[in-house]
Write a protein that holds these residues in place. Structure first.
Motif, PDB file in Angstrom:
ATOM      1  N   THR A  14       0.945  -1.224  -0.123  1.00  0.00           N
ATOM      2  CA  THR A  14      -0.029  -0.060  -0.252  1.00  0.00           C
ATOM      3  C   THR A  14       0.880   1.271   0.071  1.00  0.00           C
ATOM      4  O   THR A  14       0.630   2.166  -0.711  1.00  0.00           O
ATOM      5  CB  THR A  14      -0.956   0.040   1.138  1.00  0.00           C
ATOM      6  OG1 THR A  14      -0.023  -0.476   2.341  1.00  0.00           O
ATOM      7  CG2 THR A  14      -2.237  -0.933   0.986  1.00  0.00           C
ATOM      8  N   GLY A  35      -5.227   4.846  -3.910  1.00  0.00           N
ATOM      9  CA  GLY A  35      -4.226   3.941  -3.426  1.00  0.00           C
ATOM     10  C   GLY A  35      -4.405   3.713  -1.822  1.00  0.00           C
ATOM     11  O   GLY A  35      -4.875   2.745  -1.192  1.00  0.00           O
ATOM     12  N   VAL A  36      -3.601   4.911  -1.143  1.00  0.00           N
ATOM     13  CA  VAL A  36      -3.298   4.617   0.326  1.00  0.00           C
ATOM     14  C   VAL A  36      -4.431   4.776   1.246  1.00  0.00           C
ATOM     15  O   VAL A  36      -5.475   5.599   0.762  1.00  0.00           O
ATOM     16  CB  VAL A  36      -2.190   5.385   0.687  1.00  0.00           C
ATOM     17  CG1 VAL A  36      -2.625   6.799   0.701  1.00  0.00           C
ATOM     18  CG2 VAL A  36      -1.540   4.732   2.097  1.00  0.00           C
ATOM     19  N   TRP A 123      -5.079  -7.257   6.142  1.00  0.00           N
ATOM     20  CA  TRP A 123      -4.341  -6.112   5.797  1.00  0.00           C
ATOM     21  C   TRP A 123      -2.883  -6.373   5.681  1.00  0.00           C
ATOM     22  O   TRP A 123      -2.244  -7.289   6.255  1.00  0.00           O
ATOM     23  CB  TRP A 123      -4.560  -5.073   7.078  1.00  0.00           C
ATOM     24  CG  TRP A 123      -3.704  -3.830   6.950  1.00  0.00           C
ATOM     25  CD1 TRP A 123      -3.480  -3.010   5.797  1.00  0.00           C
ATOM     26  CD2 TRP A 123      -2.784  -3.215   7.617  1.00  0.00           C
ATOM     27  NE1 TRP A 123      -2.852  -1.972   5.776  1.00  0.00           N
ATOM     28  CE2 TRP A 123      -2.250  -1.982   7.094  1.00  0.00           C
ATOM     29  CE3 TRP A 123      -2.201  -3.565   9.068  1.00  0.00           C
ATOM     30  CZ2 TRP A 123      -1.113  -1.285   7.808  1.00  0.00           C
ATOM     31  CZ3 TRP A 123      -1.408  -2.913   9.539  1.00  0.00           C
ATOM     32  CH2 TRP A 123      -0.753  -1.619   8.968  1.00  0.00           C
ATOM     33  N   ASN A 173      -9.995  -3.708   6.822  1.00  0.00           N
ATOM     34  CA  ASN A 173      -9.199  -2.993   5.788  1.00  0.00           C
ATOM     35  C   ASN A 173      -8.579  -4.253   5.103  1.00  0.00           C
ATOM     36  O   ASN A 173      -7.860  -5.175   5.811  1.00  0.00           O
ATOM     37  CB  ASN A 173      -8.175  -2.234   6.171  1.00  0.00           C
ATOM     38  CG  ASN A 173      -7.216  -1.835   4.990  1.00  0.00           C
ATOM     39  OD1 ASN A 173      -7.355  -2.251   3.796  1.00  0.00           O
ATOM     40  ND2 ASN A 173      -5.948  -1.202   5.364  1.00  0.00           N
ATOM     41  N   TYR A 204     -10.256   1.242  12.595  1.00  0.00           N
ATOM     42  CA  TYR A 204     -11.441   1.835  11.934  1.00  0.00           C
ATOM     43  C   TYR A 204     -12.718   1.992  12.828  1.00  0.00           C
ATOM     44  O   TYR A 204     -13.918   2.200  12.140  1.00  0.00           O
ATOM     45  CB  TYR A 204     -11.627   1.186  10.525  1.00  0.00           C
ATOM     46  CG  TYR A 204     -10.507   1.250   9.901  1.00  0.00           C
ATOM     47  CD1 TYR A 204     -10.144   2.293   8.997  1.00  0.00           C
ATOM     48  CD2 TYR A 204      -9.645   0.126   9.518  1.00  0.00           C
ATOM     49  CE1 TYR A 204      -9.122   2.566   7.944  1.00  0.00           C
ATOM     50  CE2 TYR A 204      -8.307   0.400   8.615  1.00  0.00           C
ATOM     51  CZ  TYR A 204      -8.368   1.562   7.851  1.00  0.00           C
ATOM     52  OH  TYR A 204      -7.218   1.563   7.082  1.00  0.00           O
ATOM     53  N   TYR A 322     -12.755   1.826   2.377  1.00  0.00           N
ATOM     54  CA  TYR A 322     -12.554   1.084   1.294  1.00  0.00           C
ATOM     55  C   TYR A 322     -13.591   0.357   0.455  1.00  0.00           C
ATOM     56  O   TYR A 322     -14.439  -0.198   1.168  1.00  0.00           O
ATOM     57  CB  TYR A 322     -11.279  -0.033   1.436  1.00  0.00           C
ATOM     58  CG  TYR A 322     -10.351   0.523   2.285  1.00  0.00           C
ATOM     59  CD1 TYR A 322      -9.169   1.235   1.631  1.00  0.00           C
ATOM     60  CD2 TYR A 322     -10.211   0.316   3.761  1.00  0.00           C
ATOM     61  CE1 TYR A 322      -8.064   1.615   2.739  1.00  0.00           C
ATOM     62  CE2 TYR A 322      -8.842   0.727   4.496  1.00  0.00           C
ATOM     63  CZ  TYR A 322      -8.101   1.626   3.862  1.00  0.00           C
ATOM     64  OH  TYR A 322      -7.002   2.096   4.644  1.00  0.00           O
ATOM     65  N   ARG A 371      -8.727  -3.036  -4.294  1.00  0.00           N
ATOM     66  CA  ARG A 371      -9.055  -2.049  -3.413  1.00  0.00           C
ATOM     67  C   ARG A 371      -8.996  -0.659  -3.815  1.00  0.00           C
ATOM     68  O   ARG A 371      -8.165  -0.158  -4.342  1.00  0.00           O
ATOM     69  CB  ARG A 371      -8.300  -2.343  -2.015  1.00  0.00           C
ATOM     70  CG  ARG A 371      -8.811  -1.774  -0.889  1.00  0.00           C
ATOM     71  CD  ARG A 371      -8.049  -1.566   0.391  1.00  0.00           C
ATOM     72  NE  ARG A 371      -6.897  -0.616   0.277  1.00  0.00           N
ATOM     73  CZ  ARG A 371      -5.910  -0.251   0.980  1.00  0.00           C
ATOM     74  NH1 ARG A 371      -5.999  -0.913   2.234  1.00  0.00           N
ATOM     75  NH2 ARG A 371      -5.062   0.586   0.827  1.00  0.00           N
TER      76      ARG A 371
HETATM   77  N1  GLU Z   1      -3.237   1.369   6.189  1.00  0.00           N
HETATM   78  C1  GLU Z   1      -3.260   2.055   5.138  1.00  0.00           C
HETATM   79  C2  GLU Z   1      -3.581   1.323   3.884  1.00  0.00           C
HETATM   80  O1  GLU Z   1      -3.914   0.134   3.923  1.00  0.00           O
HETATM   81  C3  GLU Z   1      -2.023   2.756   4.909  1.00  0.00           C
HETATM   82  C4  GLU Z   1      -0.717   2.255   4.349  1.00  0.00           C
HETATM   83  C5  GLU Z   1       0.185   1.384   5.295  1.00  0.00           C
HETATM   84  O2  GLU Z   1       0.364   1.655   6.520  1.00  0.00           O
HETATM   85  O3  GLU Z   1       0.381   0.186   4.976  1.00  0.00           O
HETATM   86  O4  GLU Z   1      -3.469   1.891   2.853  1.00  0.00           O
END
Ligand code: GLU
Ligand code: PMP
Length: 399
Positions: A14, A35-36, A123, A173, A204, A322, A371
């Motif tokens: 991400t 994206g992020v 995630w 996520n 979240y 998302y 996503r």
């Molecule tokens: N958690 C966010 C995402 O999934 C930020 C990016 C990350 O921390 O990896 O986009």
């Protein structure tokens, strides 16, 4: 020569996509970024003011490793008020973002031979943090037909004597799934029966829609609370991704071990950000409601639109920010010589041809999906969807 553990991991996909999109933007390309996962709102003024005050007052030195008492107390009050959870100061650790909280947990709990159950889609950082600590991620697939809820039978089938923990993320996520009380009760019963920890990532929690309610699994009884590590932070709830404040609440012995790890790695989280976090947690919360309202509008618009694009179907997510459309029907289609064989190809095609950044589902363990973060302006969402529609319309059926 690098250590073996480093060879098992990759950079956060991400963050990698975000860097790529930002670099394209910096070079003048009009990239629309889904994206992020980062709120596009600015951190509220009263929070910034608290940070400025902290600097002016010279609050710029080391603090207690695990966080200052006023912040721990604000977290304790929040957990009581929002989640019905009672903790003491020695059961709280403030870290440099929820990602760091999760990493400290991984270091304190996982080791060689341990298995950590991760429902997929997951995630991106969960498996790699397990791998970095020489333990084994065990994936349990969840399905769109079940709203991506982890089935107790599937969980129990994955449990072995080596199971150390389950990582739960609700709202999720990338899927936007939210566990209800009944589903959590079943998972809690299995954790107690088989005596494994539940790492519950609740970052979240403030973003649940349609009148739904976030429940912390740790609040379901004393037995499950003793096995729970509740992870949360300010990044998403108060648009504070850059400030790097996250926290863990859990059994004192584990928190102590994590604090020792932190004392030998990062020391305290940034002193100024800690003062800002106190202001975020104890000050007015109208910002949280405003952001929630905006996300809700975008969620409805984006999901409705995605469902009108040929080849895509998208569930209405119950939480987080998302959309996670199923794009598997698109796979096999062509653009010139190029075949869109999976989510990675699709994400690359959309970035290069449509100048739209999104994340391939494979990064979350499910290639059938992509996503899109809707933590971006409605204006960009409208333009971005139009570009996706056009780019997908240019694909030809595969041979
Ligand atoms: N958690 C966010 C995402 O999934 C930020 C990016 C990350 O921390 O990896 O986009
Ligand atoms: N957990 C989940 C599920 C996330 O999406 C993120 C994304 N930032 C984090 C944890 C980490 O957040 P942070 O480190 O910014 O607190």
């Amino acid at each position: 020569m690098l250590a073996e553990r480093v060879k098992k991991i990759k950079p956060s996909p991400t963050l990698a996509i975000d860097s790529k999109a930002k670099a394209m933007k910096a070079s003048g390309v009009d990239v629309i970024s889904f994206g992020v996962g980062e709120p596009d709102f600015d951190t509220p003024e009263h929070i910034k003011d608290a940070a400025i005050r902290a600097m002016k007052e010279g609050f710029t030195k080391y603090t207690a490793v695990g966080g200052i008492d006023p912040l721990k107390d604000a977290i304790i009050e929040k957990l009581q008020k929002d989640n019905g959870l009672s903790y003491k100061r020695d059961e709280i650790l403030v870290s440099c973002g929820a990602k760091h909280s999760l990493y400290n947990i991984a270091q304190a709990l996982y080791g060689p031979g341990d298995e950590v159950i991760i429902p997929s889609p997951y995630w991106v950082s969960y498996p790699d943090q397990v791998l970095l600590n020489d333990a084994t991620p065990v994936f349990v697939r969840t399905y769109e037909a079940d709203s991506f809820v982890l089935k107790p039978e599937a969980l129990e089938a994955a449990v072995t004597p080596r199971t150390k923990a389950l990582i739960l993320n609700s709202p999720s996520n990338p899927t936007g799934m939210l566990y209800d009380r009944k589903a959590l009760e079943k998972i809690a019963a299995l954790a107690v029966k088989h005596n494994f920890y539940v790492v519950t990532d609740e970052i979240y929690e403030k973003l649940v829609y349609d009148g739904a309610c976030h429940i912390s699994i740790a609040s379901l009884g004393e037995e499950i609370k003793a096995l729970s590590l509740v992870v949360n932070g300010l990044s998403k709830s108060h648009a504070m991704t850059g400030w790097r404040i996250g926290y863990t609440a859990g059994p004192a012995a584990i928190i102590k071990a994590m604090t020792n790890i932190q004392s030998q790695s990062t020391s305290n989280p940034n002193s100024i950000a800690q003062k800002a976090a106190v202001a975020a947690l104890t000050g007015p919360q109208d910002f949280v409601a405003m952001m929630h309202g905006e996300f809700d509008k975008r969620r409805k618009y984006l999901v409705e639109q995605l469902n009108t694009i040929e080849g895509m179907t998208c569930r209405m997510p119950a939480g987080a920010f998302y959309a996670f459309p199923n794009t598997s029907k698109i796979y096999g289609r062509r653009f010139g010589d190029r075949v869109i064989a999976g989510s990675n190809d699709l994400a690359l095609y959309l970035l290069e041809e449509a100048k739209v950044a999104l994340v391939h589902g494979a990064a979350f363990g499910d290639d059938d999906y992509v996503r899109l973060s809707y933590a971006t302006s409605l204006e960009d969402i409208i333009r971005g969807v139009q570009r996706i529609r056009e780019a997908l319309g240019n694909l030809k059926a595969g041979k």
